[in-house]
Design an enzyme around this catalytic site. Structure first.
Site, PDB file in Angstrom:
ATOM      1  N   HIS A 106      -1.838   6.903 -12.161  1.00 58.54           N
ATOM      2  CA  HIS A 106      -0.739   5.919 -12.152  1.00 58.54           C
ATOM      3  C   HIS A 106       0.406   6.325 -11.228  1.00 58.54           C
ATOM      4  CE1 HIS A 106      -2.673   3.711 -15.288  1.00 58.54           C
ATOM      5  NE2 HIS A 106      -2.583   4.699 -16.171  1.00 58.54           N
ATOM      6  N   ASP A 127     -11.435   5.349 -15.529  1.00 60.82           N
ATOM      7  CA  ASP A 127     -10.497   5.330 -16.655  1.00 60.82           C
ATOM      8  C   ASP A 127     -10.334   3.880 -17.129  1.00 60.82           C
ATOM      9  OD1 ASP A 127      -8.096   7.152 -17.918  1.00 60.82           O
ATOM     10  OD2 ASP A 127      -7.444   5.064 -17.651  1.00 60.82           O
ATOM     11  N   HIS A 133      -7.675   2.361 -17.764  1.00 62.46           N
ATOM     12  CA  HIS A 133      -6.496   1.727 -17.162  1.00 62.46           C
ATOM     13  C   HIS A 133      -6.622   1.675 -15.642  1.00 62.46           C
ATOM     14  CE1 HIS A 133      -5.189   3.524 -21.052  1.00 62.46           C
ATOM     15  NE2 HIS A 133      -4.653   2.325 -21.193  1.00 62.46           N
ATOM     16  N   ASP A 156     -10.990   6.906 -22.101  1.00 60.19           N
ATOM     17  CA  ASP A 156     -10.342   5.937 -22.988  1.00 60.19           C
ATOM     18  C   ASP A 156     -11.054   4.586 -22.966  1.00 60.19           C
ATOM     19  OD1 ASP A 156      -9.496   5.723 -20.360  1.00 60.19           O
ATOM     20  OD2 ASP A 156      -7.355   5.871 -20.801  1.00 60.19           O
TER      21      ASP A 156
HETATM   22  C1  OKP Z   1      -2.695   6.676 -18.906  1.00 53.93           C
HETATM   23  B1  OKP Z   1      -4.132   6.799 -18.455  1.00 53.93           B
HETATM   24  C2  OKP Z   1       2.029   3.444 -25.904  1.00 53.93           C
HETATM   25  C3  OKP Z   1       1.834   2.931 -24.484  1.00 53.93           C
HETATM   26  C4  OKP Z   1       1.338   4.007 -23.591  1.00 53.93           C
HETATM   27  C5  OKP Z   1       0.940   4.483 -21.281  1.00 53.93           C
HETATM   28  C6  OKP Z   1      -0.529   4.453 -21.112  1.00 53.93           C
HETATM   29  C7  OKP Z   1      -0.925   5.383 -20.026  1.00 53.93           C
HETATM   30  C8  OKP Z   1      -2.393   5.529 -19.841  1.00 53.93           C
HETATM   31  N1  OKP Z   1       3.403   3.679 -26.203  1.00 53.93           N
HETATM   32  N2  OKP Z   1       1.420   3.570 -22.262  1.00 53.93           N
HETATM   33  O1  OKP Z   1      -4.572   5.822 -17.565  1.00 53.93           O
HETATM   34  O2  OKP Z   1      -5.083   7.035 -19.475  1.00 53.93           O
HETATM   35 ZN    ZN Z   2      -6.263   5.500 -19.136  1.00 52.19          ZN
END
Ligand code: OKP
Ligand code: ZN
Length: 379
Positions: free
Chosen positions: A188, A233, A235, A323
């Protein structure tokens, strides 16, 4: 088949917090993620992999160089110094073990309309000395808090990626997988922005490193060497996509939750710009029960085809997040434990050298998922 797993205990020093509604909770991206993986690898029965510990040296001048194409020098200085600024300004207590600083006000594009020049204004903008102004200027969300140890872990994380690249380069002819247990993750992080637990874009830095060291390929219309970044990933890797959006190598392809964090990027029509047009590909997929595992594996096969046939990649850098697991607290497709073996098998079917870097994966079974993936890769 050679599989090497790299880790550095210094990646476990960093700890952060995140907002859950009105509550500040310990971040899901926690140090025990690395232990879960190492424990599972050590107890797994058929261990066809080697685990190697790498230590970032105490000697700061030897720390990895971050190319200015990937992150601005001012941003790196910010990451290195901002926590101390909060201490010297008396906002946080250096002895508080939980001290972690978060941004509160961001130079949002529509806030800058107030100064009449819109988003262009930020380029001429002089940052006030207030440390909160710096944090907001160098972050896009509140999920990348900075504690005393953050910069050290961030450097250990990107160092693992670079050491992994060197090991892969030593023997490119032998099909192999080098998996660096990077923490914090990176996909990110943008040119001058932290967010989503990410500070330095490990995948982007190591891809530039590989490009500077790989021999040029003799043939081909696409500039060589040809690297594909494969982001598995859950995300979307907005940072990786952004820094390479107008380039042909590396190309970037991602399968991610549709409409999920980071919400504003990763649509199918984001395909790259200029000479990089066609070298970014996005496969958004509805999360959880909104799609089946067959849907997922269809996208995976399509991505594999793009990498092998459209781009004719020679090396793959994998943003490997776990994830996508159906029970993950921050994401999830319709994937169970056993599906990671199949995922590993399909990535392996590319028949290319793979440098994998850990991104997300927040469920207690993270270690099991990693073992399954590696077993599939080795099959
Ligand atoms: C990072 B990666 C909960 C929301 C969390 C951030 C997510 C980051 C994901 N308070 N937001 O891509 O696994
Ligand atoms: Zn992620």
């Amino acid at each position: 088949m050679r599989i090497l797993v790299l880790h550095d205990p210094q990646t476990k020093l960093h700890q952060s917090v995140e907002l859950l509604g009105h509550k500040l909770i310990p971040a899901h991206e926690a140090p025990d993620r690395i232990d879960r993986i190492l424990d599972a690898l050590k107890t797994a029965s058929s261990s066809n992999w080697e685990i190697r510990e790498i230590a970032l040296s105490e000697d700061k001048p030897t720390w990895p160089e971050i190319p200015p194409t990937i992150h601005s020098p001012e941003y790196i200085t910010h990451l290195r110094t901002i926590f101390e600024r909060f201490v010297s300004d008396g906002i946080v207590d250096v002895d508080d073990p939980d001290a972690c600083v978060l941004p509160e006000c961001f130079p949002h594009a529509r806030l800058l309309e107030a100064v009449g020049e819109g988003a262009n204004a930020i380029r001429e903008f002089k940052l006030p000395r207030d440390p909160y102004a710096h944090l907001g200027h160098y972050s896009f969300d509140m999920s990348a808090g900075i504690s005393k140890a953050t910069f050290r872990s961030v450097m250990a994380s990107v160092n693992l990626a670079i050491q992994g690249a060197d090991l892969l380069l030593q023997d490119l002819a032998t099909p192999s997988l080098v998996f660096a247990l990077c923490r914090p993750p990176g996909h990110h992080a943008c040119h001058s922005l932290a967010g989503g637990y990410c500070y330095i874009n490990n995948v982007a830095v190591v891809t530039e490193y590989l490009l500077s060291r790989l021999p040029p390929t003799p043939e081909g219309s696409i500039p060589t060497p040809r690297i594909a970044i494969f982001d598995l990933d859950f995300h979307h890797g907005n940072g990786t996509q952004a820094v390479f959006f107008s380039r042909r190598s590396p190309a970037y392809v991602s399968i991610h939750g549709e409409g999920e964090y980071p919400y504003y990027t990763g649509a199918e029509d984001e395909v790259g710009s200029g000479e990089g047009k066609g070298f970014t590909r996005n496969f958004p997929l509805p999360s959880h029960r909104g799609s089946t595992k067959e849907d997922y594996f269809r996208k995976l096969d399509e991505a594999v085809r793009v990498i092998a046939e459209e781009w004719r990649a020679e090396v793959v850098v994998l943003s490997l997040g776990f994830d996508t697991f159906n029970a993950d607290p921050l994401g999830g497709f319709d994937l169970g434990e056993e599906d990671y073996t199949e995922m590993g098998r399909r990535v392996r079917s590319l028949g290319l050298p793979v440098l994998a870097l850990l991104e997300g994966g927040y469920h207690a079974l993270l270690g099991t998922l990693v073992v399954r993936f590696l077993k599939g890769f080795d099959a």
